[in-house]
Design a protein around this motif. Structure first.
Motif, PDB file in Angstrom:
ATOM      1  N   UNK B 261       0.927  -1.151   0.085  1.00 53.55           N
ATOM      2  CA  UNK B 261       0.010  -0.087   0.048  1.00 53.55           C
ATOM      3  C   UNK B 261       0.789   1.135  -0.187  1.00 53.55           C
ATOM      4  N   UNK B 263       0.547   5.696  -0.173  1.00 51.43           N
ATOM      5  CA  UNK B 263      -0.621   6.600  -0.319  1.00 51.43           C
ATOM      6  C   UNK B 263      -1.904   5.993  -0.176  1.00 51.43           C
ATOM      7  N   UNK B 264      -2.270   5.109   0.295  1.00 45.79           N
ATOM      8  CA  UNK B 264      -3.777   4.741   0.331  1.00 45.79           C
ATOM      9  C   UNK B 264      -4.168   3.736  -0.920  1.00 45.79           C
ATOM     10  N   UNK B 266      -3.273   0.350  -3.071  1.00 48.51           N
ATOM     11  CA  UNK B 266      -2.795  -0.904  -2.886  1.00 48.51           C
ATOM     12  C   UNK B 266      -2.302  -1.573  -4.249  1.00 48.51           C
TER      13      UNK B 266
END
Lengths: 175, 430
Positions: B261, B263-264, B266
């Protein structure tokens, strides 16, 4: 059979550290800032507990630590922006404080998907705080997926509570 | 596990003619009528003989393909496994197969186990094997006997001499304690590998069953770790800046596919365990996770919500050729490639209902094979005929491990010490 070089084997165990080790002082009268010298007050009422400004509990109780998300969504809701604005202002008032944003999901998703979704949510909260002027280095994120529900019924009343982002003080707080 | 030395020899067959075995179970359709088989307690050491025969009966019964007959009905008492049985007396109690065995302690302390499998109607020996091992290893010998019988009668490799790594769960749902644990395929010998002070999720075996990849919250960032079963050592896998999760070994054990993951977002990566080099395989802004290699190592199935909902995709192992393959109802995730290469098991989600399904690797022929409403995370037996998965009980009541035949028959609970989830089935122990 794979063999790893011995230098790799010990990499992880040294990395232990305690998350959220901030202490809550329930009876912190003695460490509260002394009142400014003034006219002798009448005998103060006995104080059994107080929330220290700039403490983890101050954020949780007086500012608010939790925002919620719609199903499978990770955008910050309009209704939560005021709360995150208060968190940002509080963080600017206490510039030594560092926080970790926990991202959580409800049970309606596979374990892996929810870990990814929780990361999206935590990151959305982080980005909003950063957009409000909080330095990015003060904000960590962690996803718990669906592993840490606060409510366990299988209905929307619970699911909506579990789809959340929680801002936790991780260091630098007053205590 | 490697330390157990098991010697195996083939016993001389009795039937002089090359008997054409009549005794056969077709596993491809599942079976409505399990094969009646008589497995009297092995002779020789009475305690070990009863123990081993008991484990063999339980293994074969759990497969759903065999019906071990009650010993009380046996007309003939086996005393000498080197004598040809009186087949008529076994036919009289409807036995189609007969297993006779003997356990003896060797002068050097080792256990010697001989057994023979007989075709009662064909009146011939189908199999005769001999094992030597240490006495504390008797359960493994029993599972190897079960595997040999299963293979001889079905024509498929067995799966009884295997282990399950899983997550043991205790405590309330809001503060669940999750520990890495391992046990034999039948639930025996459970061992906890972590102490519960930090959460662990999604363990997976490497192809030698010596190493487990799993996700751990031991440090600030949850990450994928490797656990060496022999030494007990754990190490974080790689030097990734953020959360890593959903690991799975390549079939040769030299690579681990996982999700990173950033910065948010995946994405799926693969790490070479020898060079430690890392290759990014997906770049889409959607959630790309849950990678699983094909048995030839050339393709990877994964799940992605890039198309708007969570679905199963397949790509080449270098990340090229990404394509969606699941088009059935609902969301479809956690694809797991069958060891035979022919099917993908997956988790289907429709509303709040979760079911295990299988489909061909092009996405066609989807079938749902589990009956719970909270079933997820399938894992294949090494022969590709049976699956295990987690079954949630709902309402914070924890979860169980269940197994089902790939045909959808013979769905059963797998006994675990308390609540359990995230099973991963080992290959056959070497």
């Amino acid at each position: 059979m794979i063999r790893f070089s011995s230098s790799m084997k010990f990499a992880c165990l040294s990395a232990v550290l305690v998350l959220g080790a901030c202490t809550h002082k329930q009876e912190a009268v003695t460490t509260a800032p002394p009142p400014a010298a003034a006219a002798p007050a009448p005998a103060p009422a006995p104080v059994t507990s107080s929330i220290i400004p700039g403490s983890a509990e101050d954020l949780r109780v007086n500012v608010g630590d939790t925002v919620h998300f719609a199903l499978d969504q990770y955008n910050v809701e309009e209704t939560d922006k005021a709360l995150l604005g208060r968190q940002a202002a509080w963080l600017q008032r206490y510039p030594a404080v560092r926080v970790t944003i926990e991202g959580h999901a409800d049970e309606r998703g596979t374990r892996e998907y929810n870990l990814a979704l929780g990361a999206r949510r935590a990151n959305a909260v982080k980005e909003y705080l950063v957009s409000q002027g909080v330095s990015t280095g003060r904000v960590e994120t962690v996803s718990y997926g669906k592993e840490r529900p606060i409510c366990t019924s299988s209905d929307e009343g619970c699911w909506s509570q579990n789809r959340r982002g929680v801002t936790i003080v991780s260091g630098g707080a007053n205590s | 596990m490697k330390k157990f030395l098991v010697l195996l020899a083939v016993l001389a067959a009795f039937a002089a003619q090359p008997a054409l075995a009549q005794l056969r179970v077709d596993v491809t359709q599942g079976v409505a009528q399990p094969l009646p088989i008589a497995i009297p307690d092995f002779v020789g050491d009475p305690q070990a003989g009863a123990n081993i025969a008991g484990v063999v009966r339980a293994d074969l019964e759990r497969s759903g393909l065999f019906r071990p007959l009650d010993q009380k009905g046996f007309a003939e008492r086996v005393t000498n496994i080197n004598a040809v049985p009186n087949f008529g007396s076994w036919r009289a109690i409807t036995a189609q197969g007969l297993v006779t065995g003997q356990v003896t302690q060797q002068p050097d302390g080792r256990l010697r186990v001989d057994f023979r499998l007989w075709d009662v109607y064909g009146e011939s020996q189908m199999l005769g094997l001999q094992f030597f091992t240490t006495p504390e290893n008797w359960r493994r010998i029993a599972h190897m006997v079960s595997d040999a019988i299963y293979e001889r009668i079905t024509g498929e490799k067995g799966y009884f001499d295997t282990r399950i790594v899983f997550i043991s769960e205790t405590g309330p749902a809001t503060r669940r304690v999750k520990r890495l644990a391992i046990m034999d395929q039948d639930g025996a010998n459970p061992i906890f590998l972590t102490n519960g002070s930090y959460m662990v999720l999604t363990p997976r075996f490497n192809p030698t069953a010596q190493m487990i990849a799993y996700m751990s919250y031991i440090a600030t960032k949850p990450r994928v770790y490797l656990f060496d079963i022999e030494t007990g050592k754990q190490e974080v896998l790689g030097n990734f800046p953020n959360m890593t999760f959903s690991p799975r070994f390549s079939p040769d054990g030299n690579r681990v596919a996982l999700t990173l993951e950033t910065g948010g977002n995946s994405d799926v990566y693969v790490m070479d365990l020898r060079s430690r080099s890392v290759q990014r395989l997906t770049t889409d802004p959607g959630i790309d996770t849950a990678p699983s290699f094909s048995p030839d190592g050339r393709q990877i199935a994964f799940e992605s919500d890039r198309g708007g909902s969570q679905q199963v995709y397949v790509m080449n192992a270098d990340g090229s050729g990404q394509r969606r393959i699941s088009f059935g109802a609902g969301n479809n995730g956690t694809p797991v490639w069958s060891p035979r290469g022919d099917l993908l098991a997956f988790t289907k989600q429709q509303g709040s209902r979760f079911t295990i399904g299988v489909m061909r690797t092009d996405g066609s022929g989807e079938r749902l094979i589990s009956s719970g409403g909270r079933d997820e995370g399938p894992t294949w037996a090494p022969n590709g005929r049976v699956l295990m998965y987690s079954r949630g009980l709902g309402g914070g009541a924890g979860s169980q491990i269940w197994s089902v035949d790939v045909t959808g028959r013979n769905e059963r609970r797998v006994l675990t010490p308390g609540s359990a989830s995230d099973p991963a089935w080992s290959p056959l122990i070497q």
